[in-house]
Design an enzyme around this catalytic site. Sequence first.
Site, mmCIF file in Angstrom:
data_model
loop_
_atom_site.group_PDB
_atom_site.id
_atom_site.type_symbol
_atom_site.label_atom_id
_atom_site.label_comp_id
_atom_site.label_asym_id
_atom_site.label_seq_id
_atom_site.Cartn_x
_atom_site.Cartn_y
_atom_site.Cartn_z
ATOM 1 N N HIS A 285 0.844 -1.210 0.000
ATOM 2 C CA HIS A 285 0.000 0.000 0.000
ATOM 3 C C HIS A 285 0.869 1.245 0.000
ATOM 4 C CE1 HIS A 285 -3.418 -2.544 0.443
ATOM 5 N NE2 HIS A 285 -2.933 -3.090 1.529
ATOM 6 N N ASP B 297 -16.684 -3.811 9.533
ATOM 7 C CA ASP B 297 -16.982 -2.625 8.714
ATOM 8 C C ASP B 297 -18.124 -2.944 7.761
ATOM 9 O OD1 ASP B 297 -15.129 -2.767 5.697
ATOM 10 O OD2 ASP B 297 -15.588 -4.426 7.044
ATOM 11 N N ASP C 233 -8.236 -10.385 7.829
ATOM 12 C CA ASP C 233 -9.091 -9.230 7.549
ATOM 13 C C ASP C 233 -8.464 -8.349 6.470
ATOM 14 O OD1 ASP C 233 -9.585 -6.245 7.924
ATOM 15 O OD2 ASP C 233 -11.284 -7.141 8.943
ATOM 16 N N TYR C 234 -7.198 -7.986 6.665
ATOM 17 C CA TYR C 234 -6.506 -7.147 5.668
ATOM 18 C C TYR C 234 -6.597 -7.794 4.291
ATOM 19 C CZ TYR C 234 -3.796 -4.268 9.099
ATOM 20 O OH TYR C 234 -3.377 -3.387 10.079
HETATM 21 N N1 LIG Z 1 -12.404 -4.692 7.866
HETATM 22 C C1 LIG Z 1 -11.636 -3.691 7.409
HETATM 23 N N2 LIG Z 1 -12.205 -2.492 7.176
HETATM 24 C C2 LIG Z 1 -11.402 -1.510 6.700
HETATM 25 C C3 LIG Z 1 -10.039 -1.663 6.457
HETATM 26 C C4 LIG Z 1 -9.573 -0.407 5.989
HETATM 27 C C5 LIG Z 1 -8.216 0.014 5.596
HETATM 28 N N3 LIG Z 1 -7.182 -0.864 6.018
HETATM 29 C C6 LIG Z 1 -6.209 -1.111 5.007
HETATM 30 C C7 LIG Z 1 -5.192 -0.078 5.061
HETATM 31 C C8 LIG Z 1 -4.022 -0.598 5.378
HETATM 32 C C9 LIG Z 1 -4.112 -2.023 5.552
HETATM 33 O O1 LIG Z 1 -3.222 -2.630 4.695
HETATM 34 C C10 LIG Z 1 -5.508 -2.393 5.188
HETATM 35 O O2 LIG Z 1 -5.524 -3.079 3.974
HETATM 36 C C11 LIG Z 1 -10.663 0.440 5.943
HETATM 37 N N4 LIG Z 1 -11.734 -0.250 6.371
HETATM 38 C C12 LIG Z 1 -13.139 0.148 6.403
HETATM 39 O O3 LIG Z 1 -13.659 -0.152 5.103
HETATM 40 C C13 LIG Z 1 -14.649 0.827 4.763
HETATM 41 C C14 LIG Z 1 -14.129 1.611 3.576
HETATM 42 O O4 LIG Z 1 -14.158 0.754 2.448
HETATM 43 P P1 LIG Z 1 -14.140 1.449 0.982
HETATM 44 O O5 LIG Z 1 -15.414 2.323 0.917
HETATM 45 O O6 LIG Z 1 -14.124 0.284 0.029
HETATM 46 O O7 LIG Z 1 -12.882 2.304 0.949
HETATM 47 C C15 LIG Z 1 -14.802 1.711 5.994
HETATM 48 O O8 LIG Z 1 -15.750 1.152 6.883
HETATM 49 C C16 LIG Z 1 -13.417 1.610 6.619
HETATM 50 O O9 LIG Z 1 -13.435 1.911 8.007
HETATM 51 C C17 LIG Z 1 -9.453 -2.943 6.703
HETATM 52 O O10 LIG Z 1 -8.257 -3.210 6.530
HETATM 53 N N5 LIG Z 1 -10.306 -3.913 7.177
#
Ligand SMILES: Nc1nc2c(c(CN[C@H]3C=C[C@H](O)[C@@H]3O)cn2[C@@H]2O[C@H](COP(=O)(O)O)[C@@H](O)[C@H]2O)c(=O)[nH]1
Length: 341
Positions: free
Chosen positions: A53, A239, A314-315
Amino acid sequence: MDGLLTPRESAEFIAENSRDVFIDGGGVRRVAELLLAKAAGPELRVGAWKALHELNPKAADEAAVNWVFVTDTLNFSFWSESDEHRCLVGYGGKTYSGYWSLCAAVNRALEEGIPITSASYYATVTLDEVRHILRSDTDVPMPLIEERHRILNETGKILLEKFEGSFLNCVRKSDKSAQKLLHLVVESFPSYRDVTQFEGKRISFYKRAQILVADTWSVLEGKGDGCFKDISRITMFADYRLPQVLVYLGALKYSDELLEKLLKGEVLSYGNRQEVEIRGCSLWCVELIRDCLLELTEKKDEKTSGEINSILLDYFLWDYARDHREDMKGIPFHRTRCIYY
Ligand SMILES: Nc1nc2c(c(CN[C@H]3C=C[C@H](O)[C@@H]3O)cn2[C@@H]2O[C@H](COP(=O)(O)O)[C@@H](O)[C@H]2O)c(=O)[nH]1
């Protein structure tokens, strides 16, 4: 009402009493097998957070920890009514949407000389300044701008009062325990208190507090102040994307009534029974996927790149959802407008 259940206890209780959301055992196994094939790959390891990322900090210093804190303080509710009409942020020659639009806006502000990651700045930042910092390249602003402003002021003031203005000081008060840090965060910062009730029990999801602990572990690369001995007790983050991808992959199913409601784009309020069932069953589903995956890795004596926990699953699933946006078009995500996820 009796004591507050932990996110894992909450999820198990919800899954046992859910009426409109169901976990599919065959789907759980299929997802575990999909992940097994990735077990030794570059994704399912703490280093992926930086390697995969470009907007995430590459450093592991105090500034990087404070970047994580302000970003996760604002890490909620990016969805728009229509996918074609949404907030977009251009940065470094690329255009970002959703959660990444927030990261792009934070990095853009820093490059413009705005100290957005400093509590002494955002404790008194004005609404107009926040509108400028989070400005969209389209005519659709980032949702809940006023709430984001209020939360920045509230959180900045508390970080100054209780932790000398740096989240690293909060981390250092947690005795390298992820659970202690989680509770220190929800006790100290009101906007992280993602708790509600279900069937007469007080339940917690703590989505932003859990992802804050996870992203702190990641930015510190699991070392030094970020070497949490109990990091595997952190669960997935409830989320609105993970439920969508779990349904897409067949591990989670909705009743016809709920599916019809979501396909119509109906808004579910925070704490609504069906919204709680979606979040709770998703969390429990990922716990079952993790258990199944650990069983498979033992059985097949599969090499893994270090301990696989619910954070890494999750990630992976969240990134998978990002990469399969088009394929997932037919699967609705639930629309809840709130400051908790
Ligand atoms: N379960 C879960 N929810 C996560 C994340 C992340 C960001 N993490 C990344 C960043 C660095 C790491 O490498 C992760 O990959 C954001 N969200 C949630 O998603 C929603 C936004 O979605 P969209 O509208 O599509 O962008 C929003 O509720 C936001 O709070 C996660 O990792 N897991």
